[in-house]
Write a protein that holds these residues in place. Sequence first.
Motif, short mmCIF file in Angstrom:
data_model
loop_
_atom_site.label_atom_id
_atom_site.label_comp_id
_atom_site.label_asym_id
_atom_site.label_seq_id
_atom_site.Cartn_x
_atom_site.Cartn_y
_atom_site.Cartn_z
N ILE A 78 0.84 -1.21 0.00
CA ILE A 78 0.00 0.00 0.00
C ILE A 78 0.87 1.26 0.00
O ILE A 78 2.00 1.23 0.48
CB ILE A 78 -1.00 0.03 1.19
CG1 ILE A 78 -0.27 0.15 2.52
CG2 ILE A 78 -1.93 -1.17 1.16
CD1 ILE A 78 -1.20 0.42 3.71
N PRO A 79 0.34 2.36 -0.52
CA PRO A 79 1.10 3.61 -0.51
C PRO A 79 1.32 4.12 0.92
O PRO A 79 0.44 4.00 1.77
CB PRO A 79 0.21 4.59 -1.28
CG PRO A 79 -0.77 3.76 -2.01
CD PRO A 79 -0.93 2.50 -1.23
N VAL A 80 2.51 4.66 1.16
CA VAL A 80 2.84 5.30 2.43
C VAL A 80 3.33 6.71 2.11
O VAL A 80 4.34 6.87 1.43
CB VAL A 80 3.93 4.53 3.21
CG1 VAL A 80 4.25 5.26 4.51
CG2 VAL A 80 3.50 3.10 3.49
N LEU A 81 2.59 7.69 2.59
CA LEU A 81 2.95 9.09 2.38
C LEU A 81 3.53 9.66 3.66
O LEU A 81 2.99 9.44 4.74
CB LEU A 81 1.73 9.91 1.96
CG LEU A 81 1.06 9.50 0.66
CD1 LEU A 81 -0.21 10.32 0.46
CD2 LEU A 81 2.00 9.69 -0.51
N VAL A 82 4.61 10.40 3.53
CA VAL A 82 5.21 11.09 4.66
C VAL A 82 4.65 12.51 4.68
O VAL A 82 4.64 13.20 3.66
CB VAL A 82 6.75 11.12 4.53
CG1 VAL A 82 7.36 11.97 5.64
CG2 VAL A 82 7.30 9.71 4.56
N LEU A 83 4.16 12.94 5.84
CA LEU A 83 3.66 14.30 6.04
C LEU A 83 4.41 14.86 7.25
O LEU A 83 4.17 14.45 8.38
CB LEU A 83 2.16 14.30 6.29
CG LEU A 83 1.49 15.64 6.53
CD1 LEU A 83 1.66 16.57 5.33
CD2 LEU A 83 0.01 15.45 6.84
N THR A 84 5.33 15.78 7.00
CA THR A 84 6.25 16.21 8.05
C THR A 84 6.68 17.66 7.86
O THR A 84 6.48 18.23 6.78
CB THR A 84 7.50 15.29 8.05
OG1 THR A 84 8.37 15.65 9.12
CG2 THR A 84 8.25 15.37 6.73
N THR A 85 7.27 18.23 8.89
CA THR A 85 7.85 19.58 8.78
C THR A 85 9.25 19.51 8.22
O THR A 85 9.82 20.53 7.83
CB THR A 85 7.92 20.27 10.17
OG1 THR A 85 8.67 19.45 11.05
CG2 THR A 85 6.52 20.51 10.71
N GLU A 86 9.82 18.33 8.17
CA GLU A 86 11.19 18.14 7.68
C GLU A 86 11.27 18.39 6.17
O GLU A 86 10.36 18.02 5.43
CB GLU A 86 11.69 16.73 7.98
CG GLU A 86 11.70 16.37 9.44
CD GLU A 86 12.73 17.12 10.25
OE1 GLU A 86 13.68 17.68 9.65
OE2 GLU A 86 12.60 17.15 11.47
N THR A 87 12.38 18.99 5.73
CA THR A 87 12.54 19.27 4.30
C THR A 87 13.88 18.79 3.76
O THR A 87 14.15 18.97 2.57
CB THR A 87 12.41 20.78 4.03
OG1 THR A 87 13.41 21.48 4.78
CG2 THR A 87 11.02 21.30 4.39
N GLY A 88 14.71 18.20 4.58
CA GLY A 88 16.05 17.81 4.17
C GLY A 88 16.07 16.73 3.09
O GLY A 88 15.33 15.75 3.18
N ALA A 89 16.92 16.93 2.09
CA ALA A 89 17.04 15.97 0.99
C ALA A 89 17.50 14.61 1.50
O ALA A 89 17.07 13.57 0.97
CB ALA A 89 18.00 16.51 -0.06
N ASP A 90 18.35 14.59 2.54
CA ASP A 90 18.83 13.33 3.07
C ASP A 90 17.69 12.52 3.70
O ASP A 90 17.62 11.30 3.56
CB ASP A 90 19.97 13.55 4.07
CG ASP A 90 19.58 14.46 5.22
OD1 ASP A 90 18.73 15.37 5.03
OD2 ASP A 90 20.13 14.29 6.33
N LEU A 91 16.77 13.22 4.38
CA LEU A 91 15.63 12.53 4.99
C LEU A 91 14.67 12.03 3.92
O LEU A 91 14.13 10.93 4.03
CB LEU A 91 14.90 13.45 5.97
CG LEU A 91 15.69 13.84 7.22
CD1 LEU A 91 14.91 14.82 8.07
CD2 LEU A 91 16.06 12.60 8.03
N LYS A 92 14.45 12.83 2.88
CA LYS A 92 13.59 12.40 1.78
C LYS A 92 14.18 11.15 1.11
O LYS A 92 13.45 10.20 0.81
CB LYS A 92 13.44 13.51 0.74
CG LYS A 92 12.59 14.66 1.20
CD LYS A 92 12.49 15.70 0.11
CE LYS A 92 11.80 16.95 0.60
NZ LYS A 92 11.74 17.99 -0.43
#
Length: 122
Positions: free
Chosen positions: A77-91
């Motif tokens: 199933i799809p898993v979407l991340v919804l966060t305040t984080e914006t770092g490319a490494d975390l993405k």
Amino acid sequence: MRPRVLAVDDSATMRRLIESTLSPRGFDVFLAEDGVEGLARLAAVDPHVVITDINMPRLDGFGVIAGVRQSPTHGGIPVLVLTTETGADLKARAREAGATGWLVKPFEDDRLVNVLRRVLAI
């Protein structure tokens, strides 16, 4: 059939916002306050999609993604991340763990709904 969404976020305010955005637009929304509770509810809720925050106590969003991907019944199933984080490494880390997409808080209602409809093909 109304699509079932399992939203996992340690912020009660964010959980309410997700629910108040999605419920009137045809989604059944189930809530969990951290990754441990989210994974524990996975089988009972049988969601079509999971939305998870990254920074949470007990089990973070990366753990949620891994737990969903390891599930024999919900691994696809799809898993979407919804966060305040914006770092490319975390993405990148989320993508490698199996996340389907990444949205930044605060979210725009229509954008969240459109992303869900796109990943669910509805």
